[in-house]
Design an enzyme around this catalytic site. Structure first.
Site, short mmCIF file in Angstrom:
data_model
loop_
_atom_site.label_atom_id
_atom_site.label_comp_id
_atom_site.label_asym_id
_atom_site.label_seq_id
_atom_site.Cartn_x
_atom_site.Cartn_y
_atom_site.Cartn_z
N ARG A 192 -40.25 17.77 37.76
CA ARG A 192 -39.43 18.60 36.93
C ARG A 192 -40.12 19.45 35.91
NH1 ARG A 192 -36.38 14.27 33.59
NH2 ARG A 192 -35.61 16.34 32.58
N ARG B 298 -33.61 13.58 40.82
CA ARG B 298 -34.28 14.86 40.68
C ARG B 298 -35.52 14.79 41.64
NH1 ARG B 298 -33.75 18.53 36.15
NH2 ARG B 298 -35.08 20.31 36.68
N GLN C 226 -45.85 20.61 14.06
CA GLN C 226 -44.53 21.49 14.28
C GLN C 226 -43.65 20.42 13.44
OE1 GLN C 226 -42.74 23.77 15.14
NE2 GLN C 226 -40.94 22.78 14.70
N GLY D 7 -40.90 17.87 12.22
CA GLY D 7 -40.09 16.85 13.07
C GLY D 7 -40.79 16.47 14.49
N GLN D 8 -42.04 16.65 14.31
CA GLN D 8 -42.89 15.97 15.53
C GLN D 8 -44.22 15.48 15.34
OE1 GLN D 8 -43.31 19.38 18.40
NE2 GLN D 8 -41.93 18.13 19.69
N TYR E 292 -45.53 13.95 18.53
CA TYR E 292 -45.83 14.60 19.50
C TYR E 292 -46.98 15.48 19.08
CZ TYR E 292 -44.88 18.07 23.39
OH TYR E 292 -44.76 19.09 24.59
#
Ligand code: CAA
Length: 240
Positions: free
Chosen positions: A12, A39, A141, A143-144, A147
């Site tokens: 994906r 998928r 970033q 809110g991350q 990550y």
């Protein structure tokens, strides 16, 4: 003989384009995926690329999954660590599970996969590893924190492992994509995404194929002098 390439999260989004790009470049590709059977089946039917299911955050699953790839296709000489998830939220709202899930998958997955392939690459004196980082690992970033920490970790991981592979014929590089037109980016709230796109000098989201072509470049046999580098592909959003 065609080299065998494993692409994690390869059915994906960016991973799908990488799997197809490497197949078109003559590699025998194994596309790993973790959850979405439907998928993955549609992807395999459409592309003819073999799919293998395991969770990259699981160390033992990576070892046994890679054994299955070797049995089916041959020794793995190319790894693209692309599998990644987001659990965005401000620090106030981010719980420990959201931290662990992102670190274990995005960064732990790189370790697990490289560990499973490393001895074989050393024995053969050849290997190509590409780790997919992120602009948000370079710039941060809102809110991350999970990550950004994981992706930033990938960039450090890449430079360290590149030093270990350099004299052994193994290159280790990273790509830092910006905002690419995938399901992951489509999940960003529309009003937030609009503001992000407005800050991309090229004026649009990137395409998954624009990352895939860079992967094919980095894993090529004649790319042996490129190691420890990070290729930023972000439409000029962050020049690093
Ligand atoms: N800078 C400063 N303040 C910001 C901000 C920013 N970038 N984004 C939001 N805020 C502020 C808002 O203005 C708001 O302030 P007030 O409370 O004073 O009004 C406050 O933060 C809360 O904002 P939200 O209402 O959006 O809060 P939320 O809790 O509903 O959501 C969020 C927070 C999850 C961080 C949400 O804003 C979000 O999803 N942001 C996008 C995060 C992002 O870019 N993720 C990338 C995913 S794609 C990817 O990761 C691929 C890749 O590699 C590039």
């Amino acid at each position: 003989m065609a080299r065998v390439a494993v692409v994690t999260g390869g059915t994906r989004g960016i991973g799908e384009a990488i799997s197809v790009g490497l197949k078109n470049a003559g590699y025998k590709v194994a596309a790993n995926y973790a959850g979405n059977d439907e998928r993955a089946k549609a992807f395999a039917d459409k592309t003819g690329i073999a799919v293998f299911k395991w969770d990259v955050s699981d160390f033992e699953a990576c070892k046994s999954g890679m054994d299955k790839v070797v049995a089916a296709l041959g020794p793995v000489e190319v790894i693209v660590n692309n599998a990644g998830i987001t659990r965005d939220g401000t620090m106030k709202k981010m719980n420990r599970d959201a931290w662990d899930a992102v670190l274990d998958t995005n960064l732990g997955g790189c370790y697990n996969m490289c560990k499973a392939a490393w001895d074989g690459m050393l024995e053969r004196g050849f290997g190509r590893i590409v780790n997919i980082g992120s602009i948000n690992g370079q710039a941060g970033q809102y809110g991350q924190v999970n990550y950004a920490a994981a992706k930033s970790g990938i960039h450090g991981f890449t430079k360290a492992l590149a030093q270990e592979g350099a004299a052994k014929g193994i290159t280790v590089n990273a790509i830092a994509p910006g905002y690419i037109d995938t399901d992951m980016v489509a999940a960003v709230p529309a009003n937030v995404l609009e503001k992000i796109v407005a800050r991309i000098p090229v004026g649009r989201l990137g395409k998954a194929e624009e990352i895939a072509r860079a992967v094919a470049f980095l894993v090529a046999d004649d790319a042996g002098f490129i190691t420890g580098s990070t290729l930023s592909i972000n439409g000029g959003q962050h020049m690093y």
